[in-house]
Design a protein around this motif. Structure first.
Motif, mmCIF file in Angstrom:
data_model
loop_
_atom_site.group_PDB
_atom_site.id
_atom_site.type_symbol
_atom_site.label_atom_id
_atom_site.label_comp_id
_atom_site.label_asym_id
_atom_site.label_seq_id
_atom_site.Cartn_x
_atom_site.Cartn_y
_atom_site.Cartn_z
ATOM 1 N N LEU A 46 -11.378 6.365 -9.913
ATOM 2 C CA LEU A 46 -11.051 5.165 -9.150
ATOM 3 C C LEU A 46 -9.606 4.723 -9.357
ATOM 4 C CD1 LEU A 46 -12.285 2.616 -7.546
ATOM 5 C CD2 LEU A 46 -12.285 1.548 -9.796
ATOM 6 N N ILE A 47 -9.152 4.713 -10.591
ATOM 7 C CA ILE A 47 -7.823 4.186 -10.890
ATOM 8 C C ILE A 47 -6.737 4.982 -10.178
ATOM 9 C CG2 ILE A 47 -6.192 3.646 -12.739
ATOM 10 C CD1 ILE A 47 -8.799 1.962 -12.649
ATOM 11 N N ASP A 48 -6.905 6.277 -10.104
ATOM 12 C CA ASP A 48 -5.898 7.135 -9.482
ATOM 13 C C ASP A 48 -5.871 6.972 -7.964
ATOM 14 O OD1 ASP A 48 -3.815 8.908 -9.985
ATOM 15 O OD2 ASP A 48 -5.019 10.642 -9.438
ATOM 16 N N ALA A 49 -6.900 6.327 -7.424
ATOM 17 C CA ALA A 49 -6.958 6.113 -5.974
ATOM 18 C C ALA A 49 -6.228 4.844 -5.552
ATOM 19 C CB ALA A 49 -8.416 6.036 -5.514
ATOM 20 N N ILE A 50 -5.748 4.087 -6.505
ATOM 21 C CA ILE A 50 -5.045 2.832 -6.203
ATOM 22 C C ILE A 50 -3.563 3.117 -5.966
ATOM 23 C CG2 ILE A 50 -4.325 0.618 -7.185
ATOM 24 C CD1 ILE A 50 -7.040 0.597 -8.682
ATOM 25 N N GLY A 51 -3.026 2.505 -4.908
ATOM 26 C CA GLY A 51 -1.615 2.684 -4.582
ATOM 27 C C GLY A 51 -1.398 3.794 -3.570
ATOM 28 N N ASN A 52 -0.124 4.062 -3.268
ATOM 29 C CA ASN A 52 0.254 5.048 -2.244
ATOM 30 C C ASN A 52 -0.467 4.769 -0.927
ATOM 31 O OD1 ASN A 52 2.125 6.791 -3.740
ATOM 32 N ND2 ASN A 52 0.320 7.282 -4.978
ATOM 33 N N THR A 53 -0.516 3.501 -0.571
ATOM 34 C CA THR A 53 -1.167 3.088 0.673
ATOM 35 C C THR A 53 -0.266 3.395 1.868
ATOM 36 O OG1 THR A 53 -0.274 0.874 0.301
ATOM 37 C CG2 THR A 53 -2.541 1.283 -0.411
ATOM 38 N N PRO A 54 -0.851 3.576 3.060
ATOM 39 C CA PRO A 54 -0.032 3.892 4.239
ATOM 40 C C PRO A 54 0.878 2.739 4.648
ATOM 41 C CG PRO A 54 -2.370 4.351 4.626
ATOM 42 C CD PRO A 54 -2.287 3.577 3.356
ATOM 43 N N ILE A 69 8.452 -3.370 13.087
ATOM 44 C CA ILE A 69 7.739 -4.161 12.094
ATOM 45 C C ILE A 69 6.658 -3.296 11.468
ATOM 46 C CG2 ILE A 69 6.246 -6.156 11.719
ATOM 47 C CD1 ILE A 69 7.842 -7.666 13.770
ATOM 48 N N LEU A 70 6.785 -3.064 10.170
ATOM 49 C CA LEU A 70 5.906 -2.154 9.441
ATOM 50 C C LEU A 70 5.065 -2.933 8.436
ATOM 51 C CD1 LEU A 70 8.569 0.628 8.660
ATOM 52 C CD2 LEU A 70 7.169 0.368 10.726
ATOM 53 N N GLY A 71 3.802 -2.567 8.345
ATOM 54 C CA GLY A 71 2.896 -3.223 7.405
ATOM 55 C C GLY A 71 2.349 -2.236 6.389
ATOM 56 N N LYS A 72 2.412 -2.585 5.125
ATOM 57 C CA LYS A 72 1.868 -1.719 4.065
ATOM 58 C C LYS A 72 0.400 -2.079 3.876
ATOM 59 C CE LYS A 72 3.152 0.526 -0.215
ATOM 60 N NZ LYS A 72 2.632 1.823 0.282
ATOM 61 N N CYS A 73 -0.469 -1.111 4.137
ATOM 62 C CA CYS A 73 -1.919 -1.352 4.230
ATOM 63 C C CYS A 73 -2.583 -1.427 2.859
ATOM 64 C CB CYS A 73 -2.568 -0.270 5.078
ATOM 65 S SG CYS A 73 -1.970 -0.242 6.771
ATOM 66 N N GLU A 74 -2.331 -2.527 2.156
ATOM 67 C CA GLU A 74 -2.897 -2.705 0.827
ATOM 68 C C GLU A 74 -4.401 -2.959 0.851
ATOM 69 O OE1 GLU A 74 -1.107 -2.439 -2.341
ATOM 70 O OE2 GLU A 74 -0.087 -1.287 -0.787
ATOM 71 N N PHE A 75 -4.927 -3.308 2.020
ATOM 72 C CA PHE A 75 -6.380 -3.507 2.132
ATOM 73 C C PHE A 75 -7.144 -2.193 2.001
ATOM 74 C CE2 PHE A 75 -4.673 -3.166 6.476
ATOM 75 C CZ PHE A 75 -5.434 -2.139 7.005
ATOM 76 N N LEU A 76 -6.436 -1.074 1.984
ATOM 77 C CA LEU A 76 -7.086 0.231 1.829
ATOM 78 C C LEU A 76 -7.224 0.652 0.371
ATOM 79 C CD1 LEU A 76 -5.488 2.209 4.809
ATOM 80 C CD2 LEU A 76 -7.762 1.168 4.665
ATOM 81 N N ASN A 77 -6.773 -0.176 -0.557
ATOM 82 C CA ASN A 77 -7.034 0.094 -1.974
ATOM 83 C C ASN A 77 -8.530 0.003 -2.243
ATOM 84 O OD1 ASN A 77 -4.484 0.574 -3.403
ATOM 85 N ND2 ASN A 77 -3.927 -1.490 -2.740
ATOM 86 N N PRO A 78 -9.034 0.663 -3.286
ATOM 87 C CA PRO A 78 -10.486 0.665 -3.560
ATOM 88 C C PRO A 78 -11.107 -0.720 -3.661
ATOM 89 C CG PRO A 78 -9.403 2.319 -4.902
ATOM 90 C CD PRO A 78 -8.314 1.550 -4.216
ATOM 91 N N GLY A 79 -10.380 -1.662 -4.276
ATOM 92 C CA GLY A 79 -10.890 -3.022 -4.397
ATOM 93 C C GLY A 79 -10.585 -3.889 -3.198
ATOM 94 N N VAL A 82 -4.078 -5.800 -2.388
ATOM 95 C CA VAL A 82 -2.877 -5.480 -3.149
ATOM 96 C C VAL A 82 -3.064 -5.777 -4.636
ATOM 97 C CG1 VAL A 82 -1.860 -7.777 -2.816
ATOM 98 C CG2 VAL A 82 -0.356 -5.801 -3.145
ATOM 99 N N LYS A 83 -4.016 -6.645 -4.966
ATOM 100 C CA LYS A 83 -4.217 -7.052 -6.355
ATOM 101 C C LYS A 83 -4.802 -5.942 -7.227
ATOM 102 C CE LYS A 83 -2.767 -11.319 -5.932
ATOM 103 N NZ LYS A 83 -1.576 -11.823 -6.644
ATOM 104 N N ASP A 84 -5.279 -4.871 -6.631
ATOM 105 C CA ASP A 84 -5.739 -3.724 -7.426
ATOM 106 C C ASP A 84 -4.617 -3.215 -8.334
ATOM 107 O OD1 ASP A 84 -8.116 -3.917 -6.087
ATOM 108 O OD2 ASP A 84 -8.141 -1.836 -5.383
ATOM 109 N N ARG A 85 -3.409 -3.185 -7.780
ATOM 110 C CA ARG A 85 -2.260 -2.705 -8.552
ATOM 111 C C ARG A 85 -2.027 -3.586 -9.785
ATOM 112 N NH1 ARG A 85 1.362 0.405 -5.211
ATOM 113 N NH2 ARG A 85 0.786 0.413 -3.005
ATOM 114 N N VAL A 86 -2.141 -4.892 -9.571
ATOM 115 C CA VAL A 86 -1.908 -5.849 -10.642
ATOM 116 C C VAL A 86 -2.982 -5.737 -11.721
ATOM 117 C CG1 VAL A 86 -1.677 -8.306 -11.177
ATOM 118 C CG2 VAL A 86 -0.776 -7.408 -9.020
ATOM 119 N N ALA A 87 -4.232 -5.617 -11.287
ATOM 120 C CA ALA A 87 -5.341 -5.523 -12.235
ATOM 121 C C ALA A 87 -5.172 -4.314 -13.154
ATOM 122 C CB ALA A 87 -6.663 -5.441 -11.475
ATOM 123 N N VAL A 88 -4.819 -3.183 -12.575
ATOM 124 C CA VAL A 88 -4.621 -1.963 -13.364
ATOM 125 C C VAL A 88 -3.473 -2.130 -14.358
ATOM 126 C CG1 VAL A 88 -3.821 0.430 -13.237
ATOM 127 C CG2 VAL A 88 -5.626 -0.359 -11.711
#
Length: 423
Positions: A46-54, A69-79, A82-88
């Motif tokens: 799971l941890i390795d799946a966090i980040g590198n979002t489109p 206008i570009l959007g970084k799709c942080e909603f595609l993290n496992p949790g 974007v807060k998945d990155r912070v939690a880890v």
């Protein structure tokens, strides 16, 4: 009858056959293996799946503004945020420093997304999670956290200076867990026996308890607002990802701030790579950060959050806006700020769903409002990046609820982007 002359046809056929054979056996023929998509190596848990979002082009907003206008799709993290990155980052740094041990309890005061991310990743590190959340947050957030196996303590919203602010309660719960662990160790040393201990609290008018097993390794307060691991998660990962995904070709970045970690980490990294990249804040109603960025002061002494007895926020957005300076926000490098309204965020969320198929939460929608404001400010032909923090799936009872919006005068009515002055 004169014989049919076939020599030319035979020669031509022979020539074609030789060409085909030459192609098939040539060393220059295409390597079919290379035409197949390379198989990616599986990620390690799971941890390795966090980040590198489109990073995606938001087509409707790009076409309407003349900017990319570009959007970084942080909603595609496992949790889901974007807060998945912070939690880890918070948990890993705590484990490395010895402030947290496997078998310990991570506590946090959160309006939802960080709590969900901590509850998601904590088991991967062998830890438990206890969350204190304001009771005006969308109920589905608490339900998600409990479903993930964490314990949830819902409390009334009060000023950060109040001892029962959700952040201050979370800090106390970590101390209580440490005291319980200390008792367990002493009991083990004396007679080898220790009982399970509980921390009692009331949530929603009901008495509940956090059970601490005899082998509990203590508590750790994540402290997302002041813990600079939050900033580092974005300075070391999110910012570099944006730089790589754009090839360094971007003109501006914009995001709202709650803890301030995202806007600080990304803005500082990007401006260190290229000082010409402009970084902006978009601030919701009730927050003082716009004044801080544009005027150098947040509020008068009478308006300061510490003088308020009630919840200072008057906004439907969750997880963004604040009336104090956090250690994380102070790391930001910003060139300006914009104000956003609740209605603009609601209208933007419906516009993006209808035109792009993007089902976004309140903070993501506010960030997109900010992206359009930046585009209007700097003009067409520029590349602007923002963060799509989370989806609308955890905002069903409020931000995405027609009845709730109607009660607060926030029913969306726009056909296009006229709510932002674009016809």
């Amino acid at each position: 009858m004169a014989p049919v002359r076939t020599t030319g046809a035979i020669v031509a056929a022979a020539a074609i056959s030789m060409a085909v054979l030459s192609y098939l056996f040539s060393s220059k023929k295409p390597n079919l293996a290379l035409l197949k998509k390379k198989k990616k190596k599986p990620r390690n848990g799971l941890i390795d799946a966090i980040g590198n979002t489109p990073l995606i082009r938001i087509n409707s907003l790009s076409d309407a503004t003349g900017c990319e206008i570009l959007g970084k799709c942080e909603f595609l993290n496992p949790g889901g945020s974007v807060k998945d990155r912070v939690a880890v980052k918070i948990i890993e740094e705590a484990l490395e420093s010895g402030k947290l041990a496997q078998g310990g309890v991570v506590t946090e005061g959160s309006a939802g997304s960080t709590a969900i991310s901590l509850a998601t990743v904590a088991p991967a590190y062998g830890c438990k999670c206890h969350v204190v959340i304001p009771d005006d947050a969308a109920i589905e957030k608490s339900q998600i956290i409990e479903s993930l196996g964490a314990t949830v303590e819902r409390v009334r919203p009060v000023s950060i200076t109040h001892r029962d602010h959700f952040v201050n309660i979370a800090r106390r719960r970590a101390l209580e867990a440490n005291e319980a662990a200390s008792k367990h160790r002493k009991a083990d040393q004396m007679n080898g026996e220790s009982l399970e201990e509980t921390i009692n609290y009331t949530t929603g008018g009901e008495k509940q308890s956090l059970a601490l097993p005899h082998n509990c390794k203590g508590g750790f307060f994540a402290d997302q607002f002041e813990n600079l691991a939050n900033f580092r998660a974005h300075y070391e990962c999110t910012g570099p990802e944006i730089w790589d995904q754009t090839g360094g070709s971007l003109d501006a970045f914009v995001a709202a701030a709650g803890t301030g970690g995202t806007v600080a980490g990304v803005s500082r990294f990007l401006q260190e790579k290229n000082p010409n990249i402009k970084c902006f804040l978009i601030d919701p109603p009730g927050s003082g950060l716009f004044n801080k960025v544009t005027r150098g002061v947040m509020y008068t002494r009478e308006e300061a959050e510490g003088q308020r007895l009630k919840n200072p926020f008057d906004t439907i957005t969750e997880g963004i806006g604040i009336n104090r300076l956090t250690q994380n926000f102070m790391m930001a490098k910003l060139d300006g700020a914009f104000r956003g309204t609740d209605l603009e965020a609601v209208e933007m969320s419906r516009f993006l769903l209808k035109n792009d198929g993007l089902f976004l939460g309140s903070s993501s929608a506010m960030n997109c409002v900010g992206a359009v404001r930046v585009a209007q400010s700097i003009g067409p032909g520029h590349t602007i990046v923002t963060i799509l923090c989370d989806s609308g799936m955890r905002h069903l009872s409020k931000f995405c609820n027609a009845e709730y919006l109607s009660q607060h005068g926030l029913t969306p009515k726009a056909i296009g982007l006229e709510f932002l002055g674009i016809r």
